[in-house]
Design an enzyme around this catalytic site. Sequence first.
Site, PDB file in Angstrom:
ATOM      1  CE  LYS A 174      77.458 -31.897 -31.902  1.00 39.83           C
ATOM      2  NZ  LYS A 174      78.881 -31.387 -32.058  1.00 39.83           N
ATOM      3  CG  HIS A 293      85.835 -36.001 -37.122  1.00 40.77           C
ATOM      4  ND1 HIS A 293      86.209 -34.824 -38.324  1.00 40.77           N
ATOM      5  CD2 HIS A 293      84.099 -35.789 -37.077  1.00 40.77           C
ATOM      6  CE1 HIS A 293      84.928 -34.000 -37.794  1.00 40.77           C
ATOM      7  NE2 HIS A 293      83.638 -34.647 -36.970  1.00 40.77           N
TER       8      HIS A 293
END
Length: 474
Positions: A174, A293
Amino acid sequence: SPQXETKASVGFKAGVKDYKLTYYTPDYKTKDTDILAAFRVTPQPGVPPEEAGAAVAAESSTGTWTTVWTDGLTSLDRYKGRCYHIEPVAGEENHFIAYVAYPLDLFEEGSVTNMFTSIVGNVFGFKALRALRLEDLRIPPAYSKTFQGPPHGIQVERDKLNKYGRPLLGCTIKPKLGLSAKNYGRAVYECLRGGLDFTKDDENVNSQPFMRWRDRFVFCAEAIYKAQAETGEIKGHYLNATAGTCEEMIKRAVFARELGVPIIMHDYLTGGFTANTSLAHYCRDNGLLLHIHRAMHAVIDRQKNHGIHFRVLAKALRMSGGDHIHSGTVVGKLEGERDITLGFVDLLRDDFIAKDRSRGIYFTQDWVSLPGVLPVASGGIHVWHMPALTEIFGDDSVLQFGGGTLGHPWGNAPGAVANRVALEACVQARNEGRDLAREGNEIIREASKWSPELAAACEVWKEIKFEFQAVDTL
């Protein structure tokens, strides 16, 4: 007899017929080769459940809204879907579970895309139904055998990575968007150097103006090799190969292979099953692991009375191919959700899963020898959750701490150290026979005495209450 309505001698009767005359067959004995589906049906007011269930069977197989003369040129008995059982849902008014059996010949071999087009393609817009949800599918061995399945599977992955007897640790880098490739690679290196096994591209990192995919791949590969050299462990970074076209996706996979990295990643729902299966085949042929994902899954599986349950999407992924898939965290959720999540975690990992309605498993599923998929627990977890996660998921899982690593007050590498120490402490405690559910906080506290990094992490996130005391009630 009304069952065999395809004989020419019957003559052709035009007109609109009730579906239930042809497609509702309560005395049908299911075959071992049938694909079985459990639908949660909410009929419109005034529509009887048998008619609604039969309508689902018809619309998702051979039926159309009126009788057509070309029905006489085939054998409906051989090809029609059959609604063979209907039961009311306990505690829900006007909700029914309709069980439908589809003959194997309705489906193209090795195509998840075709399976979904047939089973859920048209019928969800059907007017006689207020809502419809596909709760579970039974995939017969005769069909699952036509799929390659995961590129490698759990055992081969452990052999490739030389990591045994514990869950694997990951971390999503992130902020997900906005870092330059060089800074991104630096974050990857710090996490891997600190002790994680994997780092991960966020699902929406593809190839944007601030970081083109080639730059990212090169800097991440450098980070991986540097961390491997310094730690003596095999490291990986899930390089997201998802792209706008299948050709571009394969091009990215080829580049990853040329860099010699161990694992790439794909968003299988937004990318589509056709692209995913192509990528899985490429990964097996070229020795790459494939991390999956599930971006967009909640659009499909969140409503409890309409859509497709995630356990069906998980089964489809195991057939289409992927070595890891995100499957929720369970921690801090309600008991019931916990059982149901564990239900599809087992569907991903095990060869044989017995029918168990309390865990949402409507059919016994025999995968024969299709390789298993590692479930990935990710999202809002940190060191205090570690005992619960180790207890719930066991060794065959990937635990991903995004903020739980990068949010460490001292930085990424100490955050990674804290997670690795917590994990090793939990695994050791479990192997020594301690009860992680009851002594979890204690185990983490003990470990933090000799690991300042872990102590700092514990301080930031404070103790959380485990919402499960009794694990043995399962």
